[in-house]
Scaffold this active site. Structure first.
Site, PDB file in Angstrom:
ATOM      1  N   PRO A 195     -15.580  40.220 -42.236  1.00 47.75           N
ATOM      2  CG  PRO A 195     -15.131  41.890 -43.821  1.00 47.75           C
ATOM      3  CD  PRO A 195     -16.066  41.537 -42.701  1.00 47.75           C
ATOM      4  CB  CYS A 196     -12.007  36.073 -41.372  1.00 51.06           C
ATOM      5  SG  CYS A 196     -11.599  35.401 -43.013  1.00 51.06           S
ATOM      6  CD  GLN A 197     -10.132  39.460 -45.501  1.00 50.72           C
ATOM      7  OE1 GLN A 197     -10.898  39.816 -44.612  1.00 50.72           O
ATOM      8  NE2 GLN A 197     -10.522  39.347 -46.760  1.00 50.72           N
ATOM      9  CG  PHE A 214      -9.923  38.201 -36.294  1.00 55.30           C
ATOM     10  CD1 PHE A 214      -9.480  38.831 -35.151  1.00 55.30           C
ATOM     11  CD2 PHE A 214     -11.108  38.635 -36.874  1.00 55.30           C
ATOM     12  CE1 PHE A 214     -10.196  39.877 -34.591  1.00 55.30           C
ATOM     13  CE2 PHE A 214     -11.835  39.671 -36.319  1.00 55.30           C
ATOM     14  CZ  PHE A 214     -11.379  40.302 -35.179  1.00 55.30           C
TER      15      PHE A 214
END
Length: 380
Positions: free
Chosen positions: A85-87, A89
């Site tokens: 999950p990229c949230q 960053f």
């Protein structure tokens, strides 16, 4: 000599399955996948019925169970892929940082690398990873995998350079423990000698819609007129997810002023949101934007909300449909998204564009096979 197996793959943090779709198109066999999002899992299972899907948080997935499920021994898996999950960053997250518990999920990926010891690894994330705490996560990923015997390289890839009709930047980590080169795919489009695929070529064969209009299952009403449209339609006799969201009365009024390729700057000041009435003309560049037929789509987010970008249709007075967002992400039309409309937009926005994933997968296979040929010839 390198011992080759079929191009087997396990996809972690798989979401709806964009990375799996692209790697499958490249020639990989996706044996197993995992994600905890229920709606995304439904979509994944529907579109990848041959893959064994594990529901639930990654923390509860063991390498022993993955080996049991796939029938492989440690070291036999060709590739472990995944996009944690990229949230934590994302530049859209103003509290982003390593303190966010989601920022450490890449360590679960590394844990499973150690347990499976795949020949290749592929990890994808947002480019914001490079700037959070001076790229601390990138350093930890690289050093951890190096300690396991992997040569790992990372690079920011531009989706439009691989035939995706969208401005999208993603960082890819690619590595192997085979002692062979790590190579990234060469771009296929440069915007000059081979133009990028534009909005018109991507979506303008699709049926016209109004506000809060469309159907989950429909028929095509127009023939394709671009090579991209033809490719997206392959193996699809029906059109899925071509539905548009509702728009409030104020946004309908705003939209009447926005020209193709325009933005919030076209809207009379009295119709702007209160927080934007004092904005500088250089601020909020793409908010309330209407796409240009001859341009690229802006980055598809988990909400195609005009307040955050250019999500108004170029010629119709509405927000782009789920299918149009999927076209901009390079999902083939046969790929059907399940769940509510909100969940569908989220799945599309979170995905790796399949054509970008396909380019990465093809390069890995090309590198592996060419190295194998050189080794075989040296033994002759």
């Amino acid at each position: 000599m390198i011992r080759l197996f079929k191009y087997t793959c396990i996809d972690l943090f798989a979401g709806a399955g964009g990375l799996s779709e692209g790697l499958k198109q490249a020639g990989f066999t996706i044996l197993a996948a995992n994600d905890f999002d229920e709606a995304a899992a439904l979509t994944y299972k529907y579109n990848h019925p041959e893959t064994k899907f594990i529901d639930g948080p990654i923390q509860e997935v063991s390498s022993e169970y993955l080996l049991y499920l796939t029938g492989l021994q440690r070291g036999e898996l060709f590739c472990l892929a995944g996009g944690p999950p990229c949230q934590a960053f994302s530049v859209y997250n103003h509290q982003r940082g390593m303190h966010d518990e989601r920022s450490g999920l890449f360590r679960e990926y590394i844990r499973l690398v150690e347990g499976l010891m795949p020949q290749w690894i592929v990890m994808e994330n947002v480019t914001g990873m490079t700037s959070v705490e001076d790229g601390l996560a990138i350093k930890e990923i690289t050093e951890s995998l190096k300690a396991l015997g992997y040569d790992v390289q990372h690079r920011v890839l531009k989706a439009e350079e691989y035939g995706v009709p969208q401005e999208r930047r993603r960082i890819f980590f690619i590595g192997n423990r085979l002692g062979i080169p790590v190579e990234f795919p060469e771009p296929t489009h440069d915007g000059v000698t081979r133009p990028f695929v534009n909005v018109e070529q991507a979506i303008m064969d699709l049926p016209e819609l109004g506000v809060n209009d469309g159907s989950e299952v429909a028929e095509y009403t127009n023939p394709p007129f671009s090579e991209y449209q033809k490719e997206m339609r392959q193996n699809s006799s029906l059109l899925y997810n071509h539905t548009s969201p509702n728009l409030g009365e104020i946004n309908i009024k705003r939209l009447a002023y926005i020209k193709q390729g325009g933005s919030w700057r076209d809207i009379p000041v009295e119709l702007l949101p209160a927080g934007m009435k004092r904005a500088r003309r250089s601020d909020h560049t793409k908010r309330y934007g209407r796409l240009a037929l001859n341009g690229l789509s802006c980055t598809i987010l988990t909400k195609c909300d005009p307040h955050w970008g250019s999500y108004f249709h170029p010629t119709q007075d509405r927000v782009i449909s789920v299918r149009e967002a999927a076209r901009f992400q390079s999902f083939p039309d046969r790929f059907r998204f399940l769940g509510s409309r909100v969940e569908q937009y989220k799945q599309v926005g979170n995905a790796v564009p399949p054509l970008l994933a396909r380019a990465v997968g093809r390069q890995i296979i090309k590198t592996t096979e060419s190295t194998q040929r050189v080794l075989e010839e040296s033994l002759c």
